[in-house]
Design an enzyme around this catalytic site. Structure first.
Site, PDB file in Angstrom:
ATOM      1  CG  HIS A 174      42.363  44.822  36.484  1.00 53.09           C
ATOM      2  ND1 HIS A 174      41.659  45.435  37.100  1.00 53.09           N
ATOM      3  CD2 HIS A 174      41.698  43.474  35.946  1.00 53.09           C
ATOM      4  CE1 HIS A 174      40.222  45.083  36.940  1.00 53.09           C
ATOM      5  NE2 HIS A 174      40.511  43.576  36.355  1.00 53.09           N
ATOM      6  NE  ARG A 194      37.269  48.656  35.353  1.00 49.98           N
ATOM      7  CZ  ARG A 194      37.353  48.302  34.269  1.00 49.98           C
ATOM      8  NH1 ARG A 194      36.964  48.935  33.305  1.00 49.98           N
ATOM      9  NH2 ARG A 194      37.972  47.098  33.826  1.00 49.98           N
TER      10      ARG A 194
END
Ligand SMILES: Cc1cc2nc3c(=O)[nH]c(=O)nc-3n(C[C@H](O)[C@H](O)[C@H](O)COP(=O)(O)OP(=O)(O)OC[C@H]3O[C@@H](n4cnc5c(N)ncnc54)[C@H](O)[C@@H]3O)c2cc1C
Length: 577
Positions: A238, A260
């Site tokens: 990640h 994001r």
């Protein structure tokens, strides 16, 4: 050494989304069955389903479709997924989310018109990630836990560690060998059907997100049983693990993808937004791409004080960020960072394991009576798991396993005689640390974390992987020469740490060997020495298996049963062509 004996019709190893769904479904399918759930930790307090932040992918919106969800999964997985498994995942997710809401009692966030809100997640062409704020897993696991508590017919063996899957004389599964962490006693549980749902957990990397109880035990047990494991090179990093300094376990914990997705920026140590140098999708590129971009910035020395990069959310409005990402903002504040208005240091962190036991759509494995679901299973995600497809995977296939096992028991009734030598051999293996002089396991753990991070991590090459394999041999030899005090077996967590390390080293070697075998760069597996993806139409997946003289890694062709590279199932895309 004494061993206690138990009997149960259905034995479920693991109490995450997969294990608990399996228990509830199995009981519903046949309330007369005796069902036992085993978990290394406490029910509802262990595993990663509880840690799910962002949410659950499901194509509920009329503007979305299962075909679109499927294509996102296949393309995100770089054409390596087992397509029938991926199709089952996306179609059954709809039923499972409705079940979570209407039968299990979860509340997810809603739009003003009452429909479920779907948030944006990277690598997806539709905002389909259903959630409860940014701490979705707590909602799911708490409600599942209550449902299991409300059914006393489901026996719980909490703080019990499974150490081995025990084969039956004449083939198939006979049960599992456990250690009761509280007393230190061994227990053999005979079962007609066993579900492996211990949730993978790539915690052998310097930075990692999964819960501390996860150490790849399930895959190590499956390997020793002789089962084939698929896609073992595929470790998902990640991109945004919190970097809070070396002395806190908060380092490595994940800051969710929705940051994001919502428009967060990544800046390097020179305060430059760098994703444009790597991918036109910028911060919304898939996890593998963003992780490699951050890693490249780190290798080039363009880092923050602690050696990572920054995530910046303030330009979206601190009040909005604080409202929409309360859990993340609180977590960062606890570590001294202001996520809503300031900068937070992040680093790629090992998050999810796409590899696992080969299984069919009905969760059966090569071993009769042994089923697998959740992160221990493989094939659904191929080379890259989309954020939001993890918890969908564990709940969808956990439920399927719970439906299938009672059917299997009805068709194949009876307990099978365990192979006694297998029980004795596995007990001797678990006893090993008591036979050598006690030593310092933390030094070995540090070596393992660095070896896997440096040599078999975000970016790999042949020389590095071979160095990593040699390092793993040394670590294993040191581990076998390092013992644990036998003064008291009750809650002897050093013993369990030793066993964790043994599983991690065992599976690290398989990861490294599979990474050596895959001579191309696909999704989470990136070979700097062979950076091309290879021909998609002739894609293969790796298969690892324990052979008498070591691990064998083979390759098999991916079957394009639903769609071939270059094609799509999305109807509007077809119409537009
Ligand atoms: C921080 C974090 C955030 C995440 N966010 C998301 C997200 O937003 N969306 C998404 O889709 N996915 C997310 N994931 C991934 C998701 O959590 C997992 O894919 C999924 O929950 C795995 O479910 P599981 O049932 O297979 O395993 P888990 O939920 O991890 O459960 C594993 C169980 O097995 C037990 N166990 C382990 N070893 C043994 C043993 N030897 N003996 C007995 N029991 C054992 C554990 O104690 C636990 O009960 C996230 C993961 C993490 C770590």
């Amino acid at each position: 050494m004494q061993i206690e004996q138990l009997k149960t019709d259905i034995l479920i190893l693991g109490a995450g989304g997969a294990g608990l769904f399996a228990a509830l479904h199995a009981l519903r399918a046949n309330p007369d069955l005796d069902i036992t759930v085993v978990s290394k930790g406490l029910l509802g307090k262990c595993g990663c389903t509880r840690m799910v932040q962002g949410g659950y992918n499901v194509a509920l919106n009329p503007g979305d479709s299962v075909e679109r969800h499927f294509m996102d999964t296949i393309e995100g997985g770089k054409w390596l997924p087992h397509q029938a498994l991926a199709w089952t995942l996306v179609t059954k997710a709809i039923e499972r989310v409705q079940e979570l809401e209407n039968e299990i009692g979860c509340f997810f966030d809603r739009n003003p018109d009452g429909t479920l809100h779907g948030k944006a997640f990277a690598g997806q062409t539709f905002d389909r990630t259903v959630h409860k704020g940014d701490l979705t897993g707590i909602e799911i696991i708490n409600r599942l836990m209550e449902q299991v508590w409300a059914r006393p017919q489901i026996r719980r063996l909490e703080e019990h560690r499974a150490v081995a899957l025990i084969p039956a004389e004449g083939g198939g599964i006979a049960g599992a060998l456990l250690i009761d962490v509280r007393s230190g006693a061994y227990r053999f549980v005979a079962a007609q059907a066993v579900l492996l749902a211990t949730g993978g957990g790539p915690t052998m990397y310097r930075y990692h997100t999964p819960s501390g109880d996860k150490s790849m035990d399930g895959l190590a047990m499956a390997l020793r049983l002789g089962l084939p494991l698929r896609d073992m090179e595929m470790v998902q990093f990640h991109p945004t693990g919190l970097l809070a300094g070396p002395d806190t376990r908060m380092t490595g914990t994940v800051l969710e993808e929705g940051l994001r997705g919502a428009g967060g920026h990544l800046l390097n140590g020179a305060m430059l937004r760098f994703m444009g140098d790597y991918d036109p999708k910028l911060e919304r590129a898939t996890r593998d791409v963003v992780s490699r971009a951050i890693y490249a910035e780190m290798r080039a020395g363009r880092t923050t004080r602690n050696g990572g990069v920054y995530i910046k959310m303030g330009h979206l409005g601190p009040a909005k960020v604080a409202k929409e990402f309360k859990g993340m903002v609180d977590r960062c504040r606890d570590c001294g960072f202001d996520l809503a208005g300031g900068l937070v240091e992040v680093v790629p962190t090992a998050h999810y394991f796409m590899g696992g036991v080969i299984c069919e759509v009905d969760t059966t494995t090569e071993c009769a009576g042994l089923f697998v679901a959740g992160e221990d299973a493989s094939g659904m995600h191929g080379a890259n798991r989309l954020g939001g497809n993890g918890v969908a995977n564990s709940t969808v296939f956990g439920g399927i396993a719970g439906d299938e096992m009672p059917r299997w028991v009805a068709a194949n009734p009876g307990f099978r005689k365990p192979v006694r030598a297998a029980i004795d051999g596995e007990m001797a293996r678990a006893e090993h640390p008591f036979s050598v002089r006690p030593g310092d396991l933390s030094v070995l753990r540090e070596k393992l974390l660095d070896t896997m991070w440096d040599d078999v991590g975000v970016v790999r090459d042949r020389a590095g992987i071979e160095r990593g394999l040699a390092g793993l041999d040394r670590i294993e030899a040191e581990l076998l020469a390092t013992g644990v005090s036998d003064e008291d077996r009750r809650f002897n967590l050093t013993w369990h740490d030793w066993l964790n390390l043994r599983s991690l080293v065992e599976i690290s070697r398989v990861i490294a060997l599979a990474a050596l075998k895959r001579e191309n760069a696909r999704g989470a597996h990136f070979r700097a020495d062979i950076p091309e993806p290879g021909d998609l139409g002739t894609s293969t997946f790796t298969v690892a298996r324990q052979a008498p003289d070591g691990i064998e890694i083979g390759e098999r062709p991916v079957q394009f049963t639903h769609v071939r590279p270059g094609q799509t199932l999305i109807r509007d895309a077809i119409a537009a062509e």
